[in-house]
Write a protein that holds these residues in place. Structure first.
Motif, short mmCIF file in Angstrom:
data_model
loop_
_atom_site.label_atom_id
_atom_site.label_comp_id
_atom_site.label_asym_id
_atom_site.label_seq_id
_atom_site.Cartn_x
_atom_site.Cartn_y
_atom_site.Cartn_z
N CYS A 355 0.64 -1.06 0.18
CA CYS A 355 0.14 0.24 -0.32
C CYS A 355 0.92 1.71 -0.33
O CYS A 355 0.47 1.75 -0.43
CB CYS A 355 -1.36 -0.45 1.05
N GLN A 357 2.22 2.94 2.19
CA GLN A 357 2.45 3.57 3.69
C GLN A 357 3.80 3.57 4.36
O GLN A 357 4.41 4.10 5.02
CB GLN A 357 1.62 3.14 4.97
N CYS A 358 4.73 2.49 4.46
CA CYS A 358 5.79 2.58 5.50
C CYS A 358 6.62 2.10 4.66
O CYS A 358 6.80 1.38 3.04
CB CYS A 358 5.80 1.64 6.55
N CYS A 361 8.77 -1.66 3.17
CA CYS A 361 8.01 -2.15 2.82
C CYS A 361 7.57 -1.58 1.31
O CYS A 361 8.32 -2.65 0.44
CB CYS A 361 7.07 -1.99 3.57
N THR A 399 7.82 -3.45 9.85
CA THR A 399 6.43 -2.65 9.04
C THR A 399 5.50 -2.15 9.81
O THR A 399 4.87 -3.30 10.40
CB THR A 399 5.75 -2.92 7.83
N CYS A 401 1.92 -3.19 8.82
CA CYS A 401 1.24 -4.84 8.47
C CYS A 401 2.40 -6.50 7.79
O CYS A 401 3.75 -5.72 7.98
CB CYS A 401 0.24 -4.50 7.54
#
Ligand code: L3W
Ligand code: SF4
Length: 444
Positions: A355, A357-358, A361, A399, A401
């Protein structure tokens, strides 16, 4: 014949209809739970059963239910995660399309247990025809008084909503799913707070997988203790396995947990062995997110014990010599498979589905994909192998998730067990890039 809990009636003609499902004993669990049990008693049976989450994490379902916060006057929700998108996993799809009332019945008894009056089934958006099947089943159950207002005259109300997802793998992560259900971009949330405390619309929510919920009718009818008698140790019950790859009989199989990997792989009741004239090279037991195992560690653990289809045995030895049961995506590779190409393939998937966000990742999945691309295409350098290992270490555990870990483990384990094959790609670029090339241990 092996014990069947979920698929016992799956081949009965017309089982997708209310009437046929009912004739096979369907909806008796709803009658039993609503007429003669308290919600707490149903939760107790789930706890006694020891059933663990079937979406991948294997977290005890009864314990998760026990975490559900119950503040006065605040609604609680049950959300079924039917966003199955893990590469190599297709068992929820099979269950929903063939026996939809099993999930609907499971949703009713589970919602009753949790005190939810509105529950959701969030289905992978690509499966529109399954969504229609579920909606039809819901209409049938409603017409017979098993859903809607005042179910079976008990005063208990339940509305069941089927929500199509948008086709993003990350929406199978429970908090991303909740964001998506709220109409937002499916970005995972930081945990804690867990959904059991602050979930959908910031209200207490349980998110359970399709297969987990589908076990509940059997557990209510037969009791949690009877369920716990099936399986092995802390891996109670049965498990649906999606078997694919270089085997004779790909498909979805219900196994009793504790079956040996050897029997699952070779018996004609299940995979039927490796395709003729070939031999086993590697196995991924729980979908693309879990470590890959080489042939010598598949049937036996590092200690020489029989490897079993259970949460404990498959991961025995941790990531050094184990894989994971995960979501039950059993992918088999014979000697024609190229491990580098397969690892690059998985890596493209995780990079695409991150996605963003971090940073570890978002950036790390991209770097891994690029480095693997150049090794696979004959442009790698020896430094690249250690670079990949370094990237996996920087992502893992850093991360929001589990997608970051899921992207790292296949790469780290492939290098751990098949380092020679990566080196061969780097040292023999013209042979490695020839069409259909696969390393066969014949390094010069
Ligand atoms: C309240 C606590 N609740 C944990 C709950 C938590 C969640 C469940 C498990 O990842 C895995 C991942 C993928 N109070 C709690 C609590 N919970 N502590 O328990 O949580 P967790 O964090 O262990 O795992 P997860 O986030 O559910 C799932 C693996 O599955 N995987 C992925 C499969 C993907 C699919 C798909 O197609 N969508 O099947 C495959 O192996 O790597 O490890 O509910 O809230 N103190
Ligand atoms: Fe998004 Fe990846 Fe971070 Fe998960 S780990 S929140 S997918 S960037």
């Amino acid at each position: 014949m092996a014990r069947k809990i979920l698929t016992e009636h799956i081949h009965v003609p017309g089982i997708e209809t209310f009437d046929v499902y009912r004739k096979q004993g369907g909806y008796t669990a709803v009658e039993k739970a609503i007429k003669s049990m308290s919600p707490e008693e149903v939760v107790e049976e789930a706890k006694k059963s020891g059933v663990r989450g079937r979406g991948g994490a294997g977290f005890p379902m009864g314990m998760k239910w026990g975490f559900l916060a119950k503040p006065e006057g605040v609604p609680r929700y049950l959300v079924c995660n039917a966003d199955e998108s893990e590469p190599g996993t297709f068992k929820d799809h099979y269950l929903m399309k063939t026996i939809p009332h099993l999930l609907i019945e499971g949703m009713i008894v589970s919602s009753f247990a949790l005190g939810a009056n509105k529950s959701f089934i969030y289905v992978r958006g690509e499966l529109m025809y399954v969504i229609r099947i579920l909606e039809k089943a819901i209409e049938e159950a409603k017409a017979k008084g098993f859903l809607g207002k005042n179910i079976l005259g008990s005063g208990y109300d339940l509305e069941l909503v089927v929500q199509p997802g948008g086709g993003a793998y990350i929406c199978g992560e429970e908090t991303a799913l909740l964001e998506s259900l709220e109409g937002k971009r499916g970005n995972p949330r930081n945990k804690p707070p867990f959904p059991a405390v602050k979930g959908l619309y910031q209200c207490p929510t349980v998110v359970n997988n399709v297969e987990s919920i589908s076990n509940m009718p059997w557990i209510v009818n037969n009791g949690g203790e009877a369920y716990a008698q099936i399986g092995i140790g802390r891996s109670t019950g049965t498990k649906l396995i999606s078997a694919s790859g270089h085997i004779q009989r790909p498909g979805v199989y219900e196994i009793e947990l504790g079956l040996s990997v050897e029997e699952f792989m070779n018996s004609d009741e299940y995979c039927g062995g490796i395709r003729k004239g070939h031999h086993l090279k590697a196995l991924v037991a729980g979908g693309s997110s879990v470590p890959i195992l080489p042939a010598n560690l598949i049937m036996k653990t590092a200690n020489g014990e029989d490897r079993l289809m259970s949460y404990e045995s498959l991961s025995d030895g941790g990531f050094a010599s184990g894989t994971m049961l995960g979501s039950g995506g059993f992918i088999v590779f014979d000697e024609t498979a190229c491990i580098v190409k397969n690892t690059w393939n998985f890596s493209q998937f995780y990079h695409h589905e991150s996605c963003g966000q971090c940073s570890p990742c978002r950036e790390g999945t991209g770097w891994m994909e690029k480095v693997l691309h150049r090794i696979e295409h004959g442009h790698g350098s020896m430094h690249d192998v250690d670079l990949l290992v370094d990237i996996t270490k920087k992502i893992e555990g850093n991360t929001i998730c589990p997608l970051g870990d899921a992207a790292s483990w296949p790469v780290a384990s492939a290098i751990r067990h098949f380092r020679d094959e990566f080196v061969w790609h780097i040292t023999h670029p013209s042979e490695a890039t020839a069409p259909g090339a696969a390393y066969r241990g014949d390094m010069a």
